[in-house]
Design a protein around this motif. Structure first.
Motif, short mmCIF file in Angstrom:
data_model
loop_
_atom_site.label_atom_id
_atom_site.label_comp_id
_atom_site.label_asym_id
_atom_site.label_seq_id
_atom_site.Cartn_x
_atom_site.Cartn_y
_atom_site.Cartn_z
N LYS A 116 0.80 -1.23 0.00
CA LYS A 116 0.00 0.00 0.00
C LYS A 116 0.84 1.28 0.00
O LYS A 116 0.41 2.31 -0.49
CB LYS A 116 -0.93 0.02 1.21
CG LYS A 116 -2.16 -0.85 1.03
CD LYS A 116 -3.19 -0.53 2.08
CE LYS A 116 -4.52 -1.20 1.78
NZ LYS A 116 -4.46 -2.68 1.95
N THR A 164 -6.98 2.22 -3.84
CA THR A 164 -6.77 1.04 -4.66
C THR A 164 -7.16 1.36 -6.11
O THR A 164 -7.56 2.50 -6.39
CB THR A 164 -7.56 -0.16 -4.09
OG1 THR A 164 -7.28 -1.33 -4.87
CG2 THR A 164 -9.06 0.08 -4.08
N GLY A 204 -8.65 -7.52 -3.38
CA GLY A 204 -9.59 -6.71 -2.60
C GLY A 204 -10.15 -5.68 -3.59
O GLY A 204 -11.01 -6.00 -4.41
N GLY A 232 -8.04 -4.57 -5.69
CA GLY A 232 -7.34 -5.13 -6.84
C GLY A 232 -5.98 -4.55 -7.14
O GLY A 232 -5.40 -4.85 -8.19
N SER A 233 -5.41 -3.75 -6.22
CA SER A 233 -4.15 -3.09 -6.59
C SER A 233 -2.94 -4.02 -6.56
O SER A 233 -2.13 -4.02 -7.49
CB SER A 233 -3.90 -1.84 -5.74
OG SER A 233 -3.68 -2.16 -4.39
N ASN A 234 -2.82 -4.87 -5.52
CA ASN A 234 -1.63 -5.74 -5.53
C ASN A 234 -1.72 -6.74 -6.67
O ASN A 234 -0.70 -7.12 -7.26
CB ASN A 234 -1.41 -6.39 -4.15
CG ASN A 234 -2.14 -7.70 -3.95
OD1 ASN A 234 -1.62 -8.76 -4.29
ND2 ASN A 234 -3.38 -7.64 -3.45
N SER A 259 1.38 -9.91 -0.49
CA SER A 259 1.10 -8.47 -0.47
C SER A 259 1.44 -7.79 0.85
O SER A 259 1.70 -6.59 0.88
CB SER A 259 -0.36 -8.23 -0.83
OG SER A 259 -1.22 -8.99 0.00
C1 LIG Z 1 -5.17 -3.64 1.45
C2 LIG Z 1 -4.52 -4.93 1.26
C3 LIG Z 1 -4.94 -5.82 0.25
C4 LIG Z 1 -6.11 -5.57 -0.63
O1 LIG Z 1 -6.02 -4.45 -1.45
P1 LIG Z 1 -5.73 -4.57 -3.01
O2 LIG Z 1 -6.03 -3.21 -3.53
O3 LIG Z 1 -6.68 -5.60 -3.55
O4 LIG Z 1 -4.34 -4.97 -3.16
C5 LIG Z 1 -4.24 -7.01 0.10
N1 LIG Z 1 -3.20 -7.33 0.90
C6 LIG Z 1 -2.79 -6.50 1.88
C7 LIG Z 1 -1.64 -6.93 2.73
C8 LIG Z 1 -3.42 -5.28 2.09
O5 LIG Z 1 -3.00 -4.47 3.07
#
Ligand SMILES: *Cc1c(COP(=O)(O)O)cnc(C)c1O
Length: 402
Positions: A85, A188, A230, A232-234, A373
């Motif tokens: 993040k 995200t 989540g 979707g960023s990672n 992540s």
């Molecule tokens: C916030 C978070 C996610 C989910 O967010 P994405 O935008 O889908 O990546 C996944 N893993 C961790 C460790 C997070 O803190």
């Protein structure tokens, strides 16, 4: 991306007129920053010296032996503040400074995005206000303290459901009012254009590094790349540089919670429908009248009713396979990696591992790359509560005896 701001029929910017100038300004800033070598150098500098990049691509030898395929972990848990993040938070804070904004605001649910933004704001000497549902403020006291210690103001939102959804609305209201001084750091690859592109620009470093690293270690591309989803960023971060390589399987894992039939989950691609929510068109968990459903996940970062629009496009095009993992398996995955590798994975990332463990025969002798992540220390209280339940406790003791 096809028509500007769209991924197929998904995306767009469905916002009130009052927000459009701010989105245009941001779009402009992104366009010029991407082409500006001094901005890219600045970003590289902070990613390297402050975040700690490149993160390792670690060959998980013990886990691989048990699973029957080669498992590589992209160690985003080793980023400063413990998850990917910070990439988006710091990237956007740098962009805000470039746009001469003196103040950043953000929304947060469990507080993880809030902490990342407060960290970046502290580093770059920007004022910082974090909107957080009043119930979340109660539940997440340590993250609230962390943000305050970092110099941010945490603003509890008492409207509506007193959770993330309402915090986003309040942050948008602040942005409209203070747009000349303020940048809104969305958390995200979601929301109105250009946010999904903007966030992807900062997180796709994950996949670019991983591609080089796997080539160096294996002399070829991986058979599969897997990540939890989540917002979707990672997942986009690690998938994006592999999208054009049709031989690389891409797998996104959502929160199956207590099972799809129970209704207690956040698996948008299992029972969601296309709709418009918080400025973008995507898959949304909603009832037949379009009301947003309550979602649930054991991992706070996956607990959201909608998903980034590009994922909806990748789902319908079939390029990415979206699936889910249920809580019990997620806990097992958390314990497995801790035990085998000495790495506590975030419960979010544990979803991806849980899917691999359940379907390990499908990956026999393959090379699989998993985006780890974040780190799982934050989840210890949840995990300990769960392993005091009988079934899991027995498994846990057995594995202690080995
Ligand atoms: C916030 C978070 C996610 C989910 O967010 P994405 O935008 O889908 O990546 C996944 N893993 C961790 C460790 C997070 O803190």
């Amino acid at each position: 991306m096809g028509k500007k701001g769209y991924y197929g029929k998904f995306g767009g910017r469905f916002v009130p007129e009052t927000l459009m100038p701010a989105l245009y300004e941001l779009e402009d800033a992104l366009r010029t920053a991407r082409r500006d070598i001094s901005f890219r150098k600045e970003l590289d500098y902070y990613f390297k010296e402050y975040v700690g990049r490149p993160t390792p691509l670690y060959y998980a030898r013990n886990a691989s032996k048990k699973l029957g395929f080669k498992l590589y972990l992209k160690r985003e848990d080793l980023c400063h503040t413990g998850a990917h993040k910070i990439l988006n938070a710091l990237g956007q804070a740098l962009l805000a400074r470039r746009m001469n904004k003196i103040r950043v605001i953000a929304e947060t649910g469990a507080g993880q995005h809030g902490v990342a933004v407060a960290t970046a704001a502290s580093l770059l000497a920007l004022q910082c206000v974090i909107y957080m549902g009043a119930d979340d403020v109660e539940r997440q006291k340590t993250n609230v303290m962390r943000m305050e210690i970092l110099g941010a103001k945490v603003q509890p939102v008492t409207k509506g459901t007193r959770t993330l959804k309402d915090a986003i609305n309040e942050a948008l209201r602040d942005w409209v009012t203070n747009v000349t001084t303020t940048h809104y750091i969305l958390g995200t690859v979601f929301g109105p254009y250009p946010y999904p592109e903007l966030v992807k620009y900062f997180v796709s470093i994950i996949g670019r590094e991983a591609k080089k690293q796997i080539l160096r270690k294996e002399g070829k591309m991986p058979d599969a790349v897997i990540a939890c989803v989540g917002g979707g960023s990672n997942a986009i971060g690690i998938f994006f540089p592999f999208l054009k390589m049709k031989n690389v399987k891409l797998i996104g894992v959502e929160a199956g919670g207590e099972g799809i039939a129970s209704g207690r989950h956040a698996a948008r691609f299992q029972t969601g429908k296309v709709g418009i929510f918080q400025g973008t068109k995507s898959y949304v968990l909603q009832n037949e009248w379009g009301q947003i459903l309550d979602t649930y996940s054991i991992a706070p970062g996956l607990d959201y009713a909608s998903v980034g629009p590009e994922h909806s496009f990748l789902f319908e095009s079939g390029r990415v396979h979206y699936t889910y993992a249920e809580d019990d398996k997620v806990i097992e995955a958390y314990l497995f990696l801790s035990r085998e590798e000495g790495i506590l994975p975030a419960l979010e990332s544990s979803h991806a591992l849980a899917f691999l463990m359940k379907n390990k025969r499908d990956f026999e002798d393959q090379v699989v790359l998993l985006n780890l992540s974040g780190r799982g220390d934050k989840d210890l209280p949840t995990v300990l509560r769960r392993i005091s339940e009988d079934g899991i406790k027995r498994d846990f003791r057995d594995s202690q005896k080995k």
